[in-house]
Design a protein around this motif. Sequence first.
Motif, PDB file in Angstrom:
ATOM      1  N   CYS A  57       0.805  -1.226   0.000  1.00  0.00           N
ATOM      2  CA  CYS A  57       0.000   0.000   0.000  1.00  0.00           C
ATOM      3  C   CYS A  57       0.837   1.275   0.000  1.00  0.00           C
ATOM      4  O   CYS A  57       0.280   2.363  -0.129  1.00  0.00           O
ATOM      5  CB  CYS A  57      -0.955   0.014   1.189  1.00  0.00           C
ATOM      6  N   THR A  91      -6.148  -0.852  -9.258  1.00  0.00           N
ATOM      7  CA  THR A  91      -5.291   0.114  -8.581  1.00  0.00           C
ATOM      8  C   THR A  91      -4.777  -0.475  -7.277  1.00  0.00           C
ATOM      9  O   THR A  91      -5.544  -1.077  -6.518  1.00  0.00           O
ATOM     10  CB  THR A  91      -6.070   1.410  -8.274  1.00  0.00           C
ATOM     11  N   PRO A 114      -3.645  -0.612  -3.433  1.00  0.00           N
ATOM     12  CA  PRO A 114      -4.116   0.122  -2.252  1.00  0.00           C
ATOM     13  C   PRO A 114      -3.164   1.265  -1.901  1.00  0.00           C
ATOM     14  O   PRO A 114      -1.990   1.263  -2.279  1.00  0.00           O
ATOM     15  CB  PRO A 114      -4.110  -0.943  -1.145  1.00  0.00           C
ATOM     16  N   THR A 115      -3.688   2.227  -1.195  1.00  0.00           N
ATOM     17  CA  THR A 115      -2.906   3.349  -0.678  1.00  0.00           C
ATOM     18  C   THR A 115      -2.934   3.281   0.850  1.00  0.00           C
ATOM     19  O   THR A 115      -3.681   2.480   1.427  1.00  0.00           O
ATOM     20  CB  THR A 115      -3.491   4.692  -1.140  1.00  0.00           C
ATOM     21  N   ASP A 120      -4.444   5.015   2.811  1.00  0.00           N
ATOM     22  CA  ASP A 120      -5.789   5.328   3.298  1.00  0.00           C
ATOM     23  C   ASP A 120      -6.844   4.318   2.860  1.00  0.00           C
ATOM     24  O   ASP A 120      -8.034   4.490   3.169  1.00  0.00           O
ATOM     25  CB  ASP A 120      -6.204   6.727   2.815  1.00  0.00           C
ATOM     26  N   SER A 121      -6.441   3.284   2.158  1.00  0.00           N
ATOM     27  CA  SER A 121      -7.404   2.295   1.669  1.00  0.00           C
ATOM     28  C   SER A 121      -8.024   1.521   2.824  1.00  0.00           C
ATOM     29  O   SER A 121      -7.416   1.338   3.879  1.00  0.00           O
ATOM     30  CB  SER A 121      -6.718   1.322   0.708  1.00  0.00           C
ATOM     31  N   SER A 122      -9.236   1.049   2.588  1.00  0.00           N
ATOM     32  CA  SER A 122      -9.921   0.238   3.603  1.00  0.00           C
ATOM     33  C   SER A 122      -9.277  -1.146   3.659  1.00  0.00           C
ATOM     34  O   SER A 122      -8.564  -1.570   2.741  1.00  0.00           O
ATOM     35  CB  SER A 122     -11.399   0.090   3.246  1.00  0.00           C
ATOM     36  N   GLU A 167     -10.304  -3.381   0.776  1.00  0.00           N
ATOM     37  CA  GLU A 167      -9.533  -3.165  -0.457  1.00  0.00           C
ATOM     38  C   GLU A 167      -8.156  -3.818  -0.361  1.00  0.00           C
ATOM     39  O   GLU A 167      -7.673  -4.418  -1.333  1.00  0.00           O
ATOM     40  CB  GLU A 167      -9.387  -1.660  -0.714  1.00  0.00           C
ATOM     41  N   ARG A 168      -7.532  -3.718   0.803  1.00  0.00           N
ATOM     42  CA  ARG A 168      -6.230  -4.365   0.987  1.00  0.00           C
ATOM     43  C   ARG A 168      -6.354  -5.878   0.850  1.00  0.00           C
ATOM     44  O   ARG A 168      -5.547  -6.523   0.182  1.00  0.00           O
ATOM     45  CB  ARG A 168      -5.669  -4.040   2.379  1.00  0.00           C
TER      46      ARG A 168
END
Length: 399
Positions: free
Chosen positions: A73, A140, A142-143, A145-147, A150-151
Motif C-alpha cells: 500500500c 489500482t 491500495p494506498t 488510506d485504503s480500507s 480493499e487491501r
Amino acid sequence: MSTQHGNSDRKPPSGSSSRLFDLLSAEQPYRNQPSDADSTPWFMRKDSWRASNAKGRLERLLTESGNSVCADCGSPDPKWVSLNLGVFICIKCSGVHRSLGVFSVKLDEWTDDQVDSLENLGGNNLANKKYEAYLPDNITKPTPDSSNEERADFIKRKYEMLQFFDGNEHVTCPLPPHQRSPSSSSQGSLANLFAQDKRQFEKQPTRHRIGQRFRNSWGRRDNDHRKSIKKSSSLAGMVEFIGLIKVNVVKGTNLAVRDMVSSDPYVILTLGQQSVKTRVIKNNLNPVWNESLMLSIPENIPHLKVIVYDKDTFSHDDFMGDAEIDIQPLVTAAQAHERSEIDESMQLGELVASKDNTLEKDGIITLTDGKVKQDLCVRLQNVERGVLEIELECVPLTQ
C-alpha cells in the motif's frame, strides 16, 4: 469489568490524576519533524553496533530502495515482514498477511539465517517486479488510506491467486517457476512453502516470538471456549486497527483448586476476534508467568477478556475464573500522549477500585520512558477465589 472513570465534569481534577485531562485539553501541535541530525537511523550511530548482528542487518535492509514503504500500500516505515515472500509491510497490511506468515521487525528475535533468506529474496522492489508484473490498468494498488477490504482483495489477488504474477522473471523468489496464469499446483506449492517456513520459525524459543503470537492470534481458542467464539481467520483482514496492546501476564495469587490439591493454570486473553494464551504452569496455585503477549486494537475498542483455565490431559480444561478489562482509558491516554510534547514520566490517570468493578486496587495509568502503561490487579469472577496481576502497554501505530 465495570470501571469508574472519575467525574465527568469538565473541571480539571486535582493532583496527578489531572495529567490525562491536561493532555486531552491542551491545544498542542504534533511534534515537529526531527532535524537531520536527530533523524539519523539508530543503526547508523556508533553506539548502535551493540545490537545483535542479525537485528542490525535487518534494520539496514529497511533502508534499501523500496523497503522503506509497504510493498502493498506504500505506507511509510513498515515494521512487519513476510519472511516467505521477502517483503516489508505495514501493520494494516500485515493483518491480511497473517494467514501467510508475518513477523515483527521490532518484536521478534531474528537469526542470521532468517535475515539471509530475507536478503536473498531481494526486498520489496524485486518482489513487486514479480508479483505485480502484469497488473492491469483497471486495478489500482491500495494506498495508506485504503480500507482493509480493499487491501484484503488486492493482497489475495497478488499473492494467493497470483493474478499479476510473472513466472518467466528470473529473480530469486520463494516460488518455483510458473506460468502467468497460476495453476492449482502453483498455489499448492505456495501453501507448502508457507507451512514449511512456519515450522522453521516456530523452532525459536517462545519468549522470542511475540510477533508470531500476534500473527497466530486470530481464531485461536481452546476446547469449549474455542467452539463458542470461533471466527473465520479471513475476518482478520477486515478489521481496522488503531494500535497494539502488549499484555504482560505477571502472576496469579490464590487460584482455585481444580485437581486433587492444586491446578495447572494458564491464561487466555481475548480482544475482539483475537485470542492468545500463556504457557501452562504445572501444580501451582500462585503461578508466575511474567509472559508478554501482543494483540491488535480494533477501531471499535472492545473489552479485554481474561480467562484462566486448568490444563487437563484426559478431559476438557477446567474453568478457573474470568474478568473483563476496559482498555479505552489506556488507549485514550496513549493517543493524547502522541499529540503532546510531554516526555517526562508522570501519572496520566487511574481506574478507581470499588464494589462496582473487579479491581483489587486502583489501576494507575503512567507515562514511563515514553511508554503509556497501566498496572492492574483484578479479582477473577465466577469462581470461588483468585487474583490476577497484569501489566498493559498501549503501542500506537506510529511506533
